[in-house]
Enzyme design. Structure first.
Site, PDB file in Angstrom:
ATOM      1  N   ASP A 165      -7.200   3.615  -0.194  1.00 57.76           N
ATOM      2  CA  ASP A 165      -6.154   2.625  -0.465  1.00 57.76           C
ATOM      3  C   ASP A 165      -4.982   2.776   0.509  1.00 57.76           C
ATOM      4  O   ASP A 165      -4.448   3.870   0.696  1.00 57.76           O
ATOM      5  CB  ASP A 165      -5.656   2.813  -1.897  1.00 57.76           C
ATOM      6  CG  ASP A 165      -5.255   1.517  -2.554  1.00 57.76           C
ATOM      7  OD1 ASP A 165      -4.268   0.912  -2.104  1.00 57.76           O
ATOM      8  OD2 ASP A 165      -5.937   1.110  -3.511  1.00 57.76           O
ATOM      9  N   SER A 190      -3.702  -4.178  -3.863  1.00 57.94           N
ATOM     10  CA  SER A 190      -4.821  -3.530  -4.535  1.00 57.94           C
ATOM     11  C   SER A 190      -5.454  -4.439  -5.572  1.00 57.94           C
ATOM     12  O   SER A 190      -6.677  -4.404  -5.777  1.00 57.94           O
ATOM     13  CB  SER A 190      -4.351  -2.230  -5.189  1.00 57.94           C
ATOM     14  OG  SER A 190      -3.931  -1.306  -4.204  1.00 57.94           O
ATOM     15  N   ASP A 238       7.782  -4.187  -1.615  1.00 60.63           N
ATOM     16  CA  ASP A 238       6.909  -5.195  -1.018  1.00 60.63           C
ATOM     17  C   ASP A 238       7.684  -6.079  -0.039  1.00 60.63           C
ATOM     18  O   ASP A 238       7.113  -7.007   0.548  1.00 60.63           O
ATOM     19  CB  ASP A 238       6.289  -6.072  -2.110  1.00 60.63           C
ATOM     20  CG  ASP A 238       5.458  -5.252  -3.089  1.00 60.63           C
ATOM     21  OD1 ASP A 238       4.828  -4.274  -2.640  1.00 60.63           O
ATOM     22  OD2 ASP A 238       5.444  -5.575  -4.284  1.00 60.63           O
ATOM     23  N   ARG A 290      12.774  -1.524  -9.681  1.00 56.68           N
ATOM     24  CA  ARG A 290      11.455  -1.579 -10.306  1.00 56.68           C
ATOM     25  C   ARG A 290      10.878  -0.201 -10.595  1.00 56.68           C
ATOM     26  O   ARG A 290      10.042  -0.051 -11.499  1.00 56.68           O
ATOM     27  CB  ARG A 290      10.481  -2.352  -9.405  1.00 56.68           C
ATOM     28  CG  ARG A 290      10.402  -1.802  -8.001  1.00 56.68           C
ATOM     29  CD  ARG A 290       9.422  -2.560  -7.112  1.00 56.68           C
ATOM     30  NE  ARG A 290       8.062  -2.162  -7.390  1.00 56.68           N
ATOM     31  CZ  ARG A 290       7.006  -2.683  -6.768  1.00 56.68           C
ATOM     32  NH1 ARG A 290       7.170  -3.617  -5.841  1.00 56.68           N
ATOM     33  NH2 ARG A 290       5.795  -2.286  -7.057  1.00 56.68           N
ATOM     34  N   ARG A 338       1.166 -10.402 -11.557  1.00 58.73           N
ATOM     35  CA  ARG A 338       0.252  -9.259 -11.513  1.00 58.73           C
ATOM     36  C   ARG A 338       0.434  -8.432 -12.777  1.00 58.73           C
ATOM     37  O   ARG A 338       1.560  -8.156 -13.190  1.00 58.73           O
ATOM     38  CB  ARG A 338       0.529  -8.424 -10.270  1.00 58.73           C
ATOM     39  CG  ARG A 338      -0.268  -7.145 -10.183  1.00 58.73           C
ATOM     40  CD  ARG A 338      -0.154  -6.542  -8.804  1.00 58.73           C
ATOM     41  NE  ARG A 338      -0.497  -5.127  -8.818  1.00 58.73           N
ATOM     42  CZ  ARG A 338      -0.660  -4.380  -7.730  1.00 58.73           C
ATOM     43  NH1 ARG A 338      -0.495  -4.920  -6.540  1.00 58.73           N
ATOM     44  NH2 ARG A 338      -0.956  -3.108  -7.831  1.00 58.73           N
ATOM     45  N   LYS A 355      -4.544   3.979  -9.753  1.00 60.28           N
ATOM     46  CA  LYS A 355      -5.480   2.936  -9.328  1.00 60.28           C
ATOM     47  C   LYS A 355      -6.587   2.668 -10.346  1.00 60.28           C
ATOM     48  O   LYS A 355      -7.536   1.938 -10.045  1.00 60.28           O
ATOM     49  CB  LYS A 355      -6.101   3.318  -7.977  1.00 60.28           C
ATOM     50  CG  LYS A 355      -5.087   3.463  -6.852  1.00 60.28           C
ATOM     51  CD  LYS A 355      -4.374   2.144  -6.535  1.00 60.28           C
ATOM     52  CE  LYS A 355      -3.336   2.324  -5.443  1.00 60.28           C
ATOM     53  NZ  LYS A 355      -2.649   1.052  -5.091  1.00 60.28           N
ATOM     54  N   ASP A 399      -1.555   4.682   0.131  1.00 57.36           N
ATOM     55  CA  ASP A 399      -0.765   3.565  -0.402  1.00 57.36           C
ATOM     56  C   ASP A 399       0.450   4.063  -1.167  1.00 57.36           C
ATOM     57  O   ASP A 399       1.582   3.687  -0.874  1.00 57.36           O
ATOM     58  CB  ASP A 399      -1.634   2.696  -1.300  1.00 57.36           C
ATOM     59  CG  ASP A 399      -0.893   1.443  -1.759  1.00 57.36           C
ATOM     60  OD1 ASP A 399      -0.158   0.856  -0.937  1.00 57.36           O
ATOM     61  OD2 ASP A 399      -1.040   1.047  -2.920  1.00 57.36           O
ATOM     62  N   HIS A 446       4.329   3.938   0.126  1.00 57.26           N
ATOM     63  CA  HIS A 446       5.406   3.199  -0.546  1.00 57.26           C
ATOM     64  C   HIS A 446       6.697   4.016  -0.632  1.00 57.26           C
ATOM     65  O   HIS A 446       7.764   3.449  -0.876  1.00 57.26           O
ATOM     66  CB  HIS A 446       4.978   2.796  -1.957  1.00 57.26           C
ATOM     67  CG  HIS A 446       4.070   1.608  -1.996  1.00 57.26           C
ATOM     68  ND1 HIS A 446       4.339   0.443  -1.326  1.00 57.26           N
ATOM     69  CD2 HIS A 446       2.895   1.402  -2.649  1.00 57.26           C
ATOM     70  CE1 HIS A 446       3.370  -0.427  -1.560  1.00 57.26           C
ATOM     71  NE2 HIS A 446       2.484   0.120  -2.357  1.00 57.26           N
ATOM     72  N   ASP A 470      -8.463  -1.435   0.847  1.00 60.02           N
ATOM     73  CA  ASP A 470      -8.189  -2.736   0.248  1.00 60.02           C
ATOM     74  C   ASP A 470      -7.051  -3.460   0.953  1.00 60.02           C
ATOM     75  O   ASP A 470      -6.898  -4.668   0.820  1.00 60.02           O
ATOM     76  CB  ASP A 470      -7.888  -2.592  -1.245  1.00 60.02           C
ATOM     77  CG  ASP A 470      -6.841  -1.515  -1.535  1.00 60.02           C
ATOM     78  OD1 ASP A 470      -6.440  -0.801  -0.596  1.00 60.02           O
ATOM     79  OD2 ASP A 470      -6.433  -1.396  -2.695  1.00 60.02           O
ATOM     80  N   HIS A 471      -6.226  -2.712   1.697  1.00 57.47           N
ATOM     81  CA  HIS A 471      -5.111  -3.272   2.465  1.00 57.47           C
ATOM     82  C   HIS A 471      -4.501  -2.149   3.272  1.00 57.47           C
ATOM     83  O   HIS A 471      -4.808  -0.966   3.061  1.00 57.47           O
ATOM     84  CB  HIS A 471      -4.046  -3.893   1.545  1.00 57.47           C
ATOM     85  CG  HIS A 471      -3.482  -2.925   0.549  1.00 57.47           C
ATOM     86  ND1 HIS A 471      -2.519  -2.002   0.874  1.00 57.47           N
ATOM     87  CD2 HIS A 471      -3.777  -2.714  -0.762  1.00 57.47           C
ATOM     88  CE1 HIS A 471      -2.230  -1.274  -0.197  1.00 57.47           C
ATOM     89  NE2 HIS A 471      -2.984  -1.667  -1.202  1.00 57.47           N
ATOM     90  N   HIS A 506       3.182  -3.091   1.994  1.00 56.31           N
ATOM     91  CA  HIS A 506       1.865  -3.252   2.582  1.00 56.31           C
ATOM     92  C   HIS A 506       1.993  -3.932   3.934  1.00 56.31           C
ATOM     93  O   HIS A 506       3.020  -4.538   4.253  1.00 56.31           O
ATOM     94  CB  HIS A 506       0.981  -4.102   1.672  1.00 56.31           C
ATOM     95  CG  HIS A 506       0.717  -3.485   0.342  1.00 56.31           C
ATOM     96  ND1 HIS A 506       0.145  -4.175  -0.708  1.00 56.31           N
ATOM     97  CD2 HIS A 506       0.958  -2.239  -0.136  1.00 56.31           C
ATOM     98  CE1 HIS A 506       0.034  -3.394  -1.751  1.00 56.31           C
ATOM     99  NE2 HIS A 506       0.527  -2.201  -1.431  1.00 56.31           N
TER     100      HIS A 506
END
Length: 545
Positions: free
Chosen positions: A19, A70, A161, A197, A277, A352, A421, A425, A462-463, A483
């Site tokens: 990931d 993801s 993001d 967040r 999401r 995940k 991932d 972040h 996945d990214h 990402h």
């Protein structure tokens, strides 16, 4: 059409998702290029490989600049085809007006028709991973047109993001909406408060203290941090810590000149969770909806009408009211191979787990057949930043994967390594390098076990993320926590590889449906497993030389 290759290996066949591992430019911003990755380097040199596109229309998102994630990545891998994802479907529904005809939205409007308050909770962002600011705009303007007199936004700040300090921009955009609406007699629209967040509300690790803090800020208007406006709050925290990332901003409330919260919830109000999401919206939804909720003390709970932008837990139909129905995958990969009698496992750590289960399955969380499916969760570290423990659970996942391979029971396994991932972040280069090296070592152990078992693996991501830890600004470079839109690697490991076939390479003339992407992995797995590829899937990446 690609000629099918007469290709078959003994089981097991794995899909290994690294990931956040993208293909970068190899510069000082690229943690993957700077890391020591002998396993990846050897596999890339010795086995068929290609680059996959994981963003925008390649995974059903509306715009070429939209970053993959993801959720959409695993859903696309499991579906084996490109489907319109949450934001695409919402945008189309807003454009054609059907969004506003939703029975759930009409129920929300009816709840506040007598003058009570409409509350919008969500990530204030245009990152298009969890939410989008245009959806706030659409619902705010619709409420105004429908005569809703009072509206409050409870803003979760991003910086993950999107740019790490971009909250002011999004706040000011909504403030413009509010200024226009409040210029009309009898209307009172504004912010109620918010927070980062990562500090309030958007948890997915059962850290109920984080969700509870958000609950008290939003529902009860309780916080020691009290300000006259959003911008005053942001400025205050910036002065205290100039490099503070938006996602880490403490929770706060907006108060009037009598120090009373302007957005506490009351009986008769309605609430909409604006995130589309589900993985970071489900816990706060449980707090609003479950009668037997035990995560924290909710205090005196007002009688509210609650809705979510989409379904966050299909197994439990949470929330009960959904402005948009879910993206459906009628026949995901896991279900298809069950029909072929293939026993399978899913393996990852907490961060995940929804992705290798709910999203890869296209909407169901629990095994369809517990005798043929094992979903294995390694608990993530708690109470520590991933940047301080960047190895995360890579070693433990590799330990379990080797055990499962050596058991000889499984024909398929999906493994996700979250390191590149989750640590990406955090925005710390040195930690991201360690994270990447931990994944490389873990993959090496799994490949060694596969080689002994006569198996094969598609190794991909996945990214992207960790390959782009810095982004250029007008004054130089700043840390990036989001990402990327870079392609990701895809390697087909098979110890018996004889050079007679390869993986299809990207072509500049490819349309999104044809370009190598995550939607082609299901068909590729079918071919590697020696089963006919279903006609409705995007084609396999394997081709003869």
């Amino acid at each position: 059409m690609i000629d099918m290759v007469d290709y078959k290996v003994n089981k097991p066949v794995l899909l290994i998702v690294m990931d956040g591992w993208g293909i970068g430019r190899g510069g000082p911003e690229d943690a993957i290029a700077q890391a020591d990755t002998p396993v990846f380097d050897r596999l890339w040199a010795a086995y068929p490989h290609t680059a996959l596109f994981t963003h925008g229309p390649y995974v059903g998102l509306p715009a070429a600049k939209d970053m993959g994630g993801s959720e959409v990545g695993h859903l696309t891998m499991g579906a084996g085809m490109i489907l319109d994802q949450g934001p695409t479907r919402i945008n189309k529904a807003i454009a054609d007006g059907s969004f506003f005809e939703s029975p759930a939205l009409q129920q929300i409007m009816q709840a506040v028709a007598n003058g009570t308050t409409l509350h919008l909770i969500g990530l204030l962002s245009d990152g298009n991973i969890h939410s989008h600011l245009t959806h706030f705009d659409a619902l705010i303007n619709y409420a105004f047109e429908q005569g809703v007199k009072r509206l409050r936004v409870h803003a979760l700040l991003d910086g993950r993001d999107v740019g790490i300090q971009s909250a002011q921009k999004f706040v000011c955009e909504l403030e413009e909406d509010f200024a226009y609406i409040n210029g009309n007699e009898g209307f009172d629209y504004g912010f109620a408060g918010g927070g980062g967040r990562e500090r309030i509300v958007m948890d997915r690790d059962n850290d109920w203290s984080k969700v509870g803090q958000g609950w008290n800020v939003m529902v009860h208007g309780q916080s020691e941090n009290r300000f006259p406006s959003m911008l005053a709050a942001i400025d205050h925290f910036r002065q205290q810590q100039p490099d503070l990332v938006d996602q880490d901003m403490p929770g706060f409330v907006i108060v009037d000149d009598q120090d009373q919260p302007v957005g506490a919830m009351a009986d008769g109000d309605a609430v909409v969770m604006m995130n589309f999401r589900g993985d970071r919206a489900i816990e706060i939804t449980e707090a609003f909806e479950l009668d037997d909720f035990k995560g924290f003390d909710r205090g005196d709970m007002p009688k509210l009408t609650y809705a979510g932008m989409m379904v966050y837990d299909e197994d439990r139909n949470l929330p009960n009211l959904q402005l948009m129905g879910p993206t459906k995958v009628d026949n995901p990969f896991g279900r298809r191979i069950l029909g072929l009698g293939v026993k399978q496992f899913r393996l990852t750590e907490t961060q995940k787990y929804p992705h290798v289960t709910f999203f890869f399955n296209g909407g169901y969380r629990q095994p369809l057949d517990e005798s043929m499916e094992d979903y294995i969760l390694i608990p993530s570290d708690k109470g520590v930043s991933f940047s301080d423990a960047p190895q995360m659970k890579a070693t433990e996942i590799a330990d379990k994967a080797v055990e499962l391979i050596e058991s000889g029971e499984y024909g398929f396994g999906l493994i996700n390594f979250a390191n590149a991932d989750m640590v990406g972040h955090c925005g710390r280069m040195e930690s991201a390098i360690v994270a990447v090296e931990a994944v490389d070592a873990a993959v090496g152990r799994i490949v060694e076990a596969l080689e002994k078992a006569g198996g094969a693996a598609l190794i991909t991501a996945d990214h992207g993320n960790a390959e782009e830890m810095l982004v250029a600004t007008k004054t130089g470079f700043e840390a990036s926590t989001k990402h990327s839109t870079n392609p990701v690697p895809c390697i087909l490991f098979d110890a018996a590889y004889d050079g007679s076939w390869q993986l299809r390479q990207p072509d500049p003339q490819d349309a999104p449906l044809a370009a190598p992407g995550l939607s082609h992995l299901a068909a590729t797995l079918f071919e590697v497993m020696g089963h006919p590829v279903p006609d409705d899937l995007n084609p396999s990446l394997i081709e003869k030389r």
